[in-house]
Scaffold this active site. Structure first.
Site, PDB file in Angstrom:
ATOM      1  N   LEU A 144       0.974  -1.112   0.075  1.00  0.00           N
ATOM      2  CA  LEU A 144       0.051   0.164  -0.054  1.00  0.00           C
ATOM      3  C   LEU A 144       0.892   1.122  -0.079  1.00  0.00           C
ATOM      4  CD1 LEU A 144      -2.920  -1.130   2.568  1.00  0.00           C
ATOM      5  CD2 LEU A 144      -3.078  -0.952  -0.023  1.00  0.00           C
ATOM      6  N   HIS A 160       8.340  -3.994   7.374  1.00  0.00           N
ATOM      7  CA  HIS A 160       8.138  -2.675   7.584  1.00  0.00           C
ATOM      8  C   HIS A 160       8.401  -2.131   9.187  1.00  0.00           C
ATOM      9  CE1 HIS A 160       5.709  -1.451   4.205  1.00  0.00           C
ATOM     10  NE2 HIS A 160       5.067  -2.644   4.114  1.00  0.00           N
TER      11      HIS A 160
HETATM   12 NI    NI Z   1       3.957  -3.162   2.618  1.00  0.00          NI
END
Ligand code: NI
Length: 180
Positions: free
Chosen positions: A107, A152
């Site tokens: 995203l 992340h």
């Molecule tokens: Ni991602």
């Protein structure tokens, strides 16, 4: 329901190393988790990590059923949550030598997909929202999705696995499309 803005690469906040969460969860952190789920479903995506909404904490949410169009467009439960999982302070205890290649997207790197090779299976320890710890082995799509999400938390993106040339092209594209 609160949809948070999802940061787009090359936002520097995507590169911070997230801090562990302490228990019991504060009301603020509980709200962050609810907002992460809302934002993931709204996007729509199959996973979202807290740094992607600018919160540098070791939290990710996933719903890997969500990747199925059939589920997502079920008229009986439009936009409904199917298999929401919350992962707090995750740590890989083991990764397989066997590797697997899946096409990944993110995203924070919209409209961009690329093959990434990662360990095919993992053993994970994590905490739930009540502070209980869990340990479990994962393979296939979930193993890949979890490795992607927890990258992340280390300030790492899937495009870091690509060649510098390809990564630079993607960065240029993002700067052009999402100039702030
Ligand atoms: Ni991602």
């Amino acid at each position: 329901m609160a949809i948070r803005e999802i940061l787009i690469h090359p936002d520097e906040r995507l590169r911070v190393v997230a801090a562990p969460v302490s228990f019991p969860l504060s009301d603020e952190v509980k709200q962050v988790i609810r907002d992460m789920a809302d934002s993931m479903y709204d996007a729509p995506g199959v996973g979202l990590a807290a740094p992607q909404i600018g919160v540098p904490l070791q939290i990710a949410v996933t719903d890997t059923l969500w990747r199925s169009d059939e589920v997502r467009h079920d008229p009986d439960n439009p936009g409904g949550s199917r298999d929401l999982k919350v992962w707090i302070n995750p740590e890989f205890l083991w990764k397989s030598d066997e590797m697997a290649t899946w096409e990944e997207g993110c995203l924070s790197v919209p409209e961009t997909y690329a093959d990434v090779t990662r360990p095919a299976a993992v053993r994970l320890r994590w905490f739930d929202m009540d502070g209980a710890s869990h340990e479990h082995d994962f393979s296939d799509f979930l193993a890949v999705a979890l490795q992607h999400e927890f990258d992340h938390l280390l300030g790492k993106l899937f495009i870091d696995y690509l060649s510098p040339l390809k990564r630079n092209m993607i960065t240029k594209k993002m700067k052009k499309l999402y100039k702030s």
